[in-house]
Design a protein around this motif. Structure first.
Motif, short mmCIF file in Angstrom:
data_model
loop_
_atom_site.label_atom_id
_atom_site.label_comp_id
_atom_site.label_asym_id
_atom_site.label_seq_id
_atom_site.Cartn_x
_atom_site.Cartn_y
_atom_site.Cartn_z
N LEU A 1 3.98 -20.53 -24.59
CA LEU A 1 4.72 -19.48 -25.29
C LEU A 1 4.10 -19.19 -26.66
CD1 LEU A 1 8.38 -20.44 -24.35
CD2 LEU A 1 7.22 -18.30 -23.77
N ARG A 2 3.61 -20.23 -27.31
CA ARG A 2 2.93 -20.03 -28.59
C ARG A 2 1.69 -19.18 -28.41
NH1 ARG A 2 2.70 -23.03 -33.77
NH2 ARG A 2 0.75 -22.41 -34.78
N ARG A 3 0.91 -19.49 -27.40
CA ARG A 3 -0.30 -18.70 -27.13
C ARG A 3 0.03 -17.24 -26.81
NH1 ARG A 3 -2.72 -23.46 -23.32
NH2 ARG A 3 -3.82 -24.65 -24.94
N LYS A 4 1.18 -17.05 -26.17
CA LYS A 4 1.58 -15.71 -25.75
C LYS A 4 2.12 -14.88 -26.90
CE LYS A 4 4.54 -13.36 -22.35
NZ LYS A 4 5.52 -13.56 -21.24
N HIS A 5 2.86 -15.50 -27.81
CA HIS A 5 3.60 -14.72 -28.81
C HIS A 5 3.18 -14.93 -30.26
CE1 HIS A 5 6.37 -13.28 -25.77
NE2 HIS A 5 6.66 -14.53 -25.40
N ILE A 6 2.41 -15.97 -30.55
CA ILE A 6 2.03 -16.26 -31.94
C ILE A 6 0.58 -15.86 -32.16
CG2 ILE A 6 1.91 -18.04 -33.73
CD1 ILE A 6 4.75 -17.41 -32.67
N GLY A 7 0.32 -15.26 -33.33
CA GLY A 7 -1.03 -14.78 -33.62
C GLY A 7 -2.09 -15.86 -33.45
N PRO A 8 -3.23 -15.53 -32.84
CA PRO A 8 -4.26 -16.53 -32.54
C PRO A 8 -4.90 -17.16 -33.77
CG PRO A 8 -5.08 -14.31 -32.10
CD PRO A 8 -3.61 -14.19 -32.35
N SER A 9 -4.79 -16.52 -34.92
CA SER A 9 -5.35 -17.11 -36.15
C SER A 9 -4.42 -18.15 -36.75
CB SER A 9 -5.63 -16.01 -37.18
OG SER A 9 -4.46 -15.30 -37.49
#
Length: 502
Positions: free
Chosen positions: A13-21
């Motif tokens: 979910l973090r990979r899906k919704h949180i900015g990659p930087s």
């Protein structure tokens, strides 16, 4: 403790919704923390980690006095500072009492970045100047105005990263800098470089608004400026019509032990014009502050532009701030910083005598850095080795980070309740890891004997020696173009040797 998602689902979910930087610690195998207490953090499986890096949880994670103060005030009122409230003025009174007398005017904001951004506004309004002098490798925050004055960040953008109004002075590093420990007066030498920058800027039509420096550089490699440096710099900056900003976001509130503020290490005759603070001020609650002189504050107000911050200085934040000050005093955390910090440095100095990988140990109070080197004479940064150590410590449930321009500085900034037992535990583990590394890489110990003779090789399940496995791991890291940031790898390629996951 029941969690809403398993670790894999949380990560997805973090990979899906949180900015990659937005990176996580230990990206190859991140830790899911579900609770924390004192100097310990706990993952979803109940595993306990010793926290050596969270200077935000200044008086300890989940301190009951801080929680009680927050809840009590939240039950009554939380509103903005346009209404009169005793918490605001009481906290301002208590906070300024820790500072030199002329630093008496507070502006409350919500983060270290907000504080430093406002400090720049104050400085530029004061005399209408625009140029800023910053230190090499400095980091002052994540907003655009602060990326502009943070070489730690803008150097990553290439030649276009540095703005014309920004001037970069050498970091006053007496171990790796241009003026080292053998220089007769490194403070004056580094300050003279600032003087030359001012003269060059003025020659080109620039006017200095401010010199800004962390009282001790953190991301820059745990650098402690030589005594007398700030006084001389302030003299040159004031002569040019600028002001001195001391950034205490990382090191304030008694972390140095001897004093409440890091800038006070320079001596009683040095007083900055602005002090910015954040991180430890609220023990994890988002609050921060800018403290300045009445003269600078009045010049800021003379513009006619009102300053207002919706959440800055709200009753709950100020109640929390007051509780933090109370705990520091009640639990003698400054005294603890002196006692435990001195013991930690003593233990590390003994390791320096033993291990050639340790080039320098520096620090004061609970702000300590260990500079790892491949070559004692050349002081070649041991970047891969530092990354290896922090990952292996994580496997031992100890959280430490590596930073500095070369990511080779082991960085201690633990909660102020850190104990002597904690210090011994982490140093003992570092000793074991350094011994294994030096055996694997053929390094010699401080007394000239091969470390191989002192550390019996252990066999892995695959039949390879532990030393061979570590050598393979270090060589892999050295030969791979990883982008490293605070001990985090963004590349997901696996290390060939199964036993080492650095």
């Amino acid at each position: 403790m029941s969690e809403l998602y398993c670790k894999a689902e949380t990560l997805e979910l973090r990979r899906k919704h949180i900015g990659p930087s937005c990176k996580v610690f230990f990206a190859k195998d991140p830790i899911k923390i579900v609770r924390a207490q004192g100097q310990y953090m706990y993952d979803e499986n109940g595993e306990k980690y010793l926290d050596c890096i969270n200077n935000v949880a200044h008086v300890g994670h989940s301190h009951p006095d801080v929680i009680k103060a927050a809840v009590k005030q939240m039950e009554l009122l939380n509103t903005n500072s346009r209404f009169l409230h005793d918490n605001l003025v009481q906290y301002a009174k208590r906070l300024t009492a820790t500072l030199p007398e002329k630093l008496s005017i507070c502006y409350f904001v919500n983060s270290g970045s907000e504080a430093n951004d406002l400090a720049l506004r104050l400085a530029r309004q004061y005399r209408g100047h625009q140029d800023v002098i910053t230190l090499d490798h400095a980091y002052h925050g994540h907003v655009s105005s602060l990326i502009d004055i943070s070489p730690y960040k803008f150097n990553q953008l290439g030649k276009e990263g540095k703005k014309e109004f920004v001037h970069v002075a050498p970091s006053p590093d007496i171990y790796r800098g241009k003026y080292r420990e053998d220089h007769p007066d490194p403070a004056s030498a580094y300050a003279d470089d600032v003087k030359k920058i001012i003269e060059e800027a003025e020659k080109n039509g620039g006017k200095i608004a401010a010199f800004i420096a962390e009282s001790m550089q953190s991301c820059g490699g745990q650098i402690i400026p030589p005594a007398g440096y700030f006084q001389k710099v302030a003299e040159y900056v004031h002569k040019a019509g600028g002001i001195f900003i001391a950034d205490e976001v990382q090191v304030g509130f008694g972390r140095v032990g001897k004093h409440f503020w890091g800038f006070q290490l320079q001596g009683k005759d040095f007083v900055p014009d602005i002090v910015t603070m954040g991180k430890p001020i609220g023990n994890g609650h988002p609050m921060s502050c800018v403290v300045t002189t009445r003269e600078i504050a009045e010049a800021f107000g003379a513009s006619g532009l009102e300053y207002f911050n919706t959440f800055g200085g709200n009753p709950v934040s100020c109640a929390i701030g007051l509780a933090v000050l109370d705990v520091i005093e009640k639990e003698d955390l400054q005294g603890n910083a002196i006692r435990v910090g001195n013991y930690l440095i003593e233990l590390l100095n003994k390791q320096q005598e033993k291990h050639p990988l340790i080039g320098d140990v520096r620090g004061i109070g609970l702000f300590v850095g260990v500079d790892l080197v491949k070559d004692q004479q050349k002081r070649t940064p041991a970047t891969a080795e530092a990354q290896h150590i922090i990952y292996k410590l994580k496997e031992q449930r100890i959280l430490l980070s590596a930073d500095g321009p070369h990511r080779n500085i082991l960085k201690f900034k633990p909660p102020m309740c850190f104990t002597m037992e904690d210090a011994k535990l982490v140093v003992d583990q570092i000793d074991e890891l350094l011994t294994a590394l030096e055996e694997a890489t053929g390094a010699r110990t401080g007394n000239g004997k091969s470390s191989t003779s002192q550390h019996k090789r252990k066999m892995t399940n695959e039949g390879n020696s532990q030393s061979d496995c570590i050598s393979e791991s270090i060589n892999h890291i050295n030969g791979t173009a990883y982008r490293q940031n605070n001990g985090l790898y963004t590349d997901n390629r696996a290390v060939t040797c199964k036993r080492i996951r650095t």
